[in-house]
Design a protein around this motif. Structure first.
Motif, PDB file in Angstrom:
ATOM      1  N   MET A  40       9.013  15.671   8.901  1.00  0.00           N
ATOM      2  CA  MET A  40       9.067  14.387   8.247  1.00  0.00           C
ATOM      3  C   MET A  40       7.641  13.921   7.995  1.00  0.00           C
ATOM      4  SD  MET A  40      10.864  10.979   9.706  1.00  0.00           S
ATOM      5  CE  MET A  40      12.060  10.352   8.610  1.00  0.00           C
ATOM      6  N   SER A  41       7.296  13.733   6.739  1.00  0.00           N
ATOM      7  CA  SER A  41       5.948  13.278   6.431  1.00  0.00           C
ATOM      8  C   SER A  41       5.986  11.825   5.989  1.00  0.00           C
ATOM      9  CB  SER A  41       5.311  14.143   5.344  1.00  0.00           C
ATOM     10  OG  SER A  41       5.955  13.906   4.117  1.00  0.00           O
ATOM     11  N   HIS A  42       4.959  11.128   6.357  1.00  0.00           N
ATOM     12  CA  HIS A  42       4.821   9.719   5.990  1.00  0.00           C
ATOM     13  C   HIS A  42       3.520   9.547   5.237  1.00  0.00           C
ATOM     14  CE1 HIS A  42       8.147   8.406   8.519  1.00  0.00           C
ATOM     15  NE2 HIS A  42       7.672   9.196   9.466  1.00  0.00           N
ATOM     16  N   GLU A  43       3.600   8.855   4.127  1.00  0.00           N
ATOM     17  CA  GLU A  43       2.392   8.556   3.386  1.00  0.00           C
ATOM     18  C   GLU A  43       1.794   7.271   3.923  1.00  0.00           C
ATOM     19  OE1 GLU A  43       2.266   8.766  -0.861  1.00  0.00           O
ATOM     20  OE2 GLU A  43       3.985  10.132  -0.870  1.00  0.00           O
ATOM     21  N   VAL A  44       0.499   7.245   4.033  1.00  0.00           N
ATOM     22  CA  VAL A  44      -0.205   6.067   4.497  1.00  0.00           C
ATOM     23  C   VAL A  44      -1.009   5.510   3.338  1.00  0.00           C
ATOM     24  CG1 VAL A  44      -1.925   5.173   6.100  1.00  0.00           C
ATOM     25  CG2 VAL A  44      -0.349   6.971   6.841  1.00  0.00           C
ATOM     26  N   GLU A  45      -0.808   4.245   3.067  1.00  0.00           N
ATOM     27  CA  GLU A  45      -1.561   3.584   2.005  1.00  0.00           C
ATOM     28  C   GLU A  45      -2.538   2.614   2.620  1.00  0.00           C
ATOM     29  OE1 GLU A  45       0.391   1.811  -1.367  1.00  0.00           O
ATOM     30  OE2 GLU A  45       2.155   3.073  -1.013  1.00  0.00           O
ATOM     31  N   SER A  46      -3.706   2.554   2.041  1.00  0.00           N
ATOM     32  CA  SER A  46      -4.678   1.549   2.470  1.00  0.00           C
ATOM     33  C   SER A  46      -4.312   0.221   1.841  1.00  0.00           C
ATOM     34  CB  SER A  46      -6.096   1.931   2.034  1.00  0.00           C
ATOM     35  OG  SER A  46      -6.494   3.108   2.692  1.00  0.00           O
ATOM     36  N   GLY A  47      -4.438  -0.839   2.629  1.00  0.00           N
ATOM     37  CA  GLY A  47      -4.158  -2.176   2.116  1.00  0.00           C
ATOM     38  C   GLY A  47      -5.324  -2.689   1.298  1.00  0.00           C
ATOM     39  N   SER A  48      -5.038  -3.705   0.518  1.00  0.00           N
ATOM     40  CA  SER A  48      -6.064  -4.300  -0.333  1.00  0.00           C
ATOM     41  C   SER A  48      -6.915  -5.323   0.411  1.00  0.00           C
ATOM     42  CB  SER A  48      -5.397  -4.994  -1.526  1.00  0.00           C
ATOM     43  OG  SER A  48      -4.670  -6.134  -1.078  1.00  0.00           O
ATOM     44  N   GLY A  49      -6.471  -5.693   1.622  1.00  0.00           N
ATOM     45  CA  GLY A  49      -7.137  -6.773   2.344  1.00  0.00           C
ATOM     46  C   GLY A  49      -6.394  -8.087   2.178  1.00  0.00           C
ATOM     47  N   ASN A  50      -5.399  -8.100   1.296  1.00  0.00           N
ATOM     48  CA  ASN A  50      -4.565  -9.272   1.075  1.00  0.00           C
ATOM     49  C   ASN A  50      -3.116  -8.828   1.187  1.00  0.00           C
ATOM     50  OD1 ASN A  50      -2.947 -11.323   0.025  1.00  0.00           O
ATOM     51  ND2 ASN A  50      -4.469 -11.971  -1.468  1.00  0.00           N
TER      52      ASN A  50
END
Length: 108
Positions: free
Chosen positions: A1-11
């Protein structure tokens, strides 16, 4: 099971596609500053509401992040009533055009 990690924008509001995300982020920052000051002063919500010129239920909502019915101007007024100075700076930064940033100085 793979999970993608997204960086937040700071907001977080922008990341969640909330309408008026910049305003909501600003209000969250202001509410946090107000909450911190009230805690340091040891005021009850009733005492604080009187000092801030609002009802206790409205203050309670604001401190719980339900601040849609409270203007940024009212929140800034609350900070002034709590002894904070407000400086509004309008400028242009090349790296982040149109950026909204709020900074808070030390406690008085």
């Amino acid at each position: 099971m793979s999970h993608e990690v997204e960086s937040g924008s700071g907001n977080v509001f922008s990341d969640l596609n909330v309408v008026e995300a910049d305003q909501m982020q600003l209000k969250a920052q202001l509410a946090l500053a107000i909450s911190d000051i009230l805690q340091r002063k040891g005021l009850t919500q009733h005492q604080a509401a009187i000092m801030l010129g609002m009802t206790q239920p409205k203050l309670s909502n604001m401190l719980r992040g339900q601040f849609r019915g409270i203007s940024e101007a009212k929140m800034l007024e609350c900070l002034v009533r709590l002894g904070r100075d407000i400086d509004i700076v309008v400028g242009k930064e090349k790296a982040t055009p149109g950026c909204l940033r709020v900074s808070f100085s030390g406690a008085r």
